[in-house]
Scaffold this active site. Structure first.
Site, PDB file in Angstrom:
ATOM      1  N   LYS A  75       0.873  -1.171   0.000  1.00  0.00           N
ATOM      2  CA  LYS A  75       0.000   0.000   0.000  1.00  0.00           C
ATOM      3  C   LYS A  75       0.909   1.220   0.000  1.00  0.00           C
ATOM      4  O   LYS A  75       1.936   1.224   0.698  1.00  0.00           O
ATOM      5  CB  LYS A  75      -0.888  -0.030   1.249  1.00  0.00           C
ATOM      6  CG  LYS A  75      -1.905   1.103   1.334  1.00  0.00           C
ATOM      7  CD  LYS A  75      -2.819   0.960   2.546  1.00  0.00           C
ATOM      8  CE  LYS A  75      -3.868   2.048   2.603  1.00  0.00           C
ATOM      9  NZ  LYS A  75      -4.790   1.909   3.748  1.00  0.00           N
ATOM     10  N   SER A 150      -9.829   2.057   2.856  1.00  0.00           N
ATOM     11  CA  SER A 150      -8.916   2.820   2.028  1.00  0.00           C
ATOM     12  C   SER A 150      -7.907   1.965   1.263  1.00  0.00           C
ATOM     13  O   SER A 150      -7.326   2.436   0.297  1.00  0.00           O
ATOM     14  CB  SER A 150      -8.153   3.831   2.892  1.00  0.00           C
ATOM     15  OG  SER A 150      -7.306   3.153   3.800  1.00  0.00           O
ATOM     16  N   SER A 174     -10.183  -0.309   6.987  1.00  0.00           N
ATOM     17  CA  SER A 174      -9.542  -0.150   5.673  1.00  0.00           C
ATOM     18  C   SER A 174      -8.852  -1.385   5.102  1.00  0.00           C
ATOM     19  O   SER A 174      -8.449  -1.373   3.941  1.00  0.00           O
ATOM     20  CB  SER A 174      -8.538   1.008   5.717  1.00  0.00           C
ATOM     21  OG  SER A 174      -9.208   2.228   5.701  1.00  0.00           O
TER      22      SER A 174
END
Lengths: 481, 95
Positions: A75, A150, A174
């Protein structure tokens, strides 16, 4: 096909010389470059191939670890030395990290292969990946739908098999919510289990990293490489880390599963509820006992979280001042103008909104009514769980009230916040939580949420693994991919 | 509790953010919607619950007072928007 193999299978393949790390890496890079999901912000082709080469040499010399040569994606919230680390923000569009996050350092020590950095909601604030400076990610099951957020890029990338696994972070859901919406496995461990050093901060008392994988067994393998005490993170837990793969064989006979009645009330989509209840039946068939529990204060998780997290973010994001790194506006006329315009031009709408909520809730005269009150309710939420875990081993329920929704369809912030109802309380209490593929509603994946007591990752992973031995949902892949 | 446009501008400035006049109305209404969501909190009886500052009720760990950081000034300054003589440069503050 190689890309449908789990990490456990890839490890075997590398060991048996069915393929080399370079071949594996080339295969995934090709798939990433052909992908239309916008799941990556940066693809690090050259770095990946040189890391794969090195991994192959290590393997040939017999100087390798379990994960040597396994490709993955980070990420874009983890600092990677010499590689752009944007957090999905214009503010950090030009930021080349001068140091490695501890997590990345650990992966490098094992000679793992970084394919690139995945797309995400700006500074991890969002539930749809639509808040990214780099544009939204598409859900591989239906390109008109959101992947969740997210960690939307990570989830879409794993679901579409363009990376064997990806890292994610979970501040209010997330990892779990995009895992649910994309039909993959994701675990948010207990707060403090994985180092936060070099993980760009959103809300420090809630943020926690975790693996996003095809299977629970893979999550256990990767968590072994991620977890552990780090002196560089002052909130890292000094607790010993078990081998998370060791207990993947335990029977679930007699396991006590709690279903919080508040998680099955109004607001939950019928199709999602049906899939979740079907999964619970599967557990009953494996010998688990089902019991209703109550988490009365969990229904206050939304206002509590949306005070606590913005307060922490308004403090954390004050470091972005246009002076030391990141975006700086053109021709500032004085210092105040430099701060104002750098931050106003560098941050996106949702980030500004949360900073302002936090600044307001912490301002003189409002602190007691908002922040202090929220911290007290947080205590009550945590105590509900403590009570529930006196009578059950694992809590189960939905991850998200609905399946993936249409891109652009949720316009007002409050409606978006309400979709986080089942995940937020887990972060507020610092508990481990997981999402595993449990079936489909109208051709879209539905995740089952597993919540455990503090430090019960082994139990959660085994509970998920046993389900995956009996079901095939985790093996379903989006058609044309 | 409801915010007006003027208060929203003030809060934005506290956080060193500016809001365009064209966006002010919408920002105010969005923030007020969010704050009305928070209003529920005031109705919860929290009794003598202690505020929960840490999810595991741990206290901050201390370390030995030793220098552990390497000097990476050059690397850190290499990514700064503007530097000079090993300083971070900003518009003149004091004439």
């Amino acid at each position: 096909m190689m890309h449908n193999l789990s990490i456990a299978e890839l490890i075997k393949g590398l060991k048996n010389k069915d393929f080399s790390s370079v071949e594996l890496t080339q295969h995934y890079l090709k798939r990433i470059n052909e992908s239309k999901l916008n799941a990556f912000i940066s693809v690090t082709d050259d770095l990946a191939l040189s890391q794969a080469n090195e991994a192959d040499l290590k393997i040939a010399k017999g100087d390798s670890t379990l994960l040597t040569g396994i490709p993955y994606a980070h990420k874009d919230i983890f600092c990677t030395k010499g590689v752009k680390t944007s957090a999905g923000s214009k503010m950090l569009d030009s930021f080349i990290s001068p140091y490695d996050a501890t997590l990345n350092h650990k992966f490098n020590l094992e000679n793992m292969v970084m394919l690139g950095k995945t797309n995400m909601d700006e500074f991890a604030m969002g539930s749809s990946n639509e808040n990214s400076y780099y544009g939204p990610v598409k859900n591989p099951w239906d390109l008109k739908k959101v992947p969740g957020g997210s960690s939307g890029g990570s989830a879409a990338a794993v679901a579409s098999r363009i990376t064997p696994f990806a890292t994610g972070t979970d501040t209010g859901g997330s990892i779990r919510q995009p895992a649910s919406l994309c039909g993959i496995t994701g675990i948010k461990p207990t707060y403090g289990r994985i180092s936060r050093y070099g993980m760009i901060a959103y809300a420090s008392s809630l943020d926690q990293a975790g693996p996003m994988t095809q299977t629970a067994e893979d999550a256990a393998i990767v968590l072994n490489a991620m977890a552990g005490f780090d002196s560089k993170d002052s909130t890292s837990a000094s607790k010993e880390t078990p081998d998370y793969t060791k207990k993947l064989t335990n029977s679930l006979d007699g396991l006590l599963i709690g279903l919080p009645k508040e998680f099955f009330s109004s607001g939950l989509d019928d199709g999602v509820e049906k899939v979740v209840m079907q999964a619970i039946k599967e557990y009953e068939a494996m010998g688990a006992k089902i019991k209703e529990v109550s988490l009365p204060n969990s229904m206050h998780a939304i206002p509590t979280y949306y005070i606590v997290a913005p307060c922490e973010c308004s403090s954390n994001l004050s470091r972005f001042d246009g002076v030391r790194y990141g975006y700086r506006c053109e021709d500032p006329k004085d210092l105040d103008d430099l701060y104002l315009r750098s931050r106003s031009e560098g941050f996106g709408k949702e980030v500004k909104r949360r900073i302002m909520i936090g600044a307001y809730a912490l301002s003189a005269g409002y602190y007691d009514a908002y922040y202090l009150k929220a911290q007290k309710v947080r205590q009550l939420i945590s105590e509900d769980f403590k009570k529930a875990f006196q009578s059950v081993d694992v809590i189960m329920g939905p991850v998200s009230p609905s399946t993936a929704f249409d891109l652009g369809s949720v316009k007002d912030p409050v409606s978006m916040y309400l979709a986080d109802i089942y995940t937020l309380s887990v972060n507020l209490a610092g508990l481990p939580g997981m999402s595993i593929p449990a079936g489909f509603s109208k051709n879209l994946p539905v995740g089952l949420q597993l919540i455990g007591n503090h430090w019960s990752e082994e139990l959660l992973l085994n509970t998920a693994h046993q389900f995956q031995l009996k079901t095939d949902w985790h093996k379903s892949t989006p058609i044309e991919l | 509790m409801s915010l007006d446009n003027k208060q929203v501008k003030e809060i934005a400035y506290l956080a060193r953010l500016s809001i365009e006049d064209t966006e002010l109305e919408q920002s105010t209404s969005e923030l007020n919607n969010i704050l009305s969501l928070m209003a529920d909190l005031s109705e919860i009886d929290t009794g003598d619950a202690e505020p929960m500052a840490h999810p595991l009720h741990m206290s901050q760990r201390l370390r030995e007072d030793e220098v552990t950081e390497e000097n990476l000034a050059e690397e850190f300054q290499a990514i700064a928007p503007k530097t000079g003589n090993s300083h971070f440069l900003v518009p003149t503050v004091i004439e």
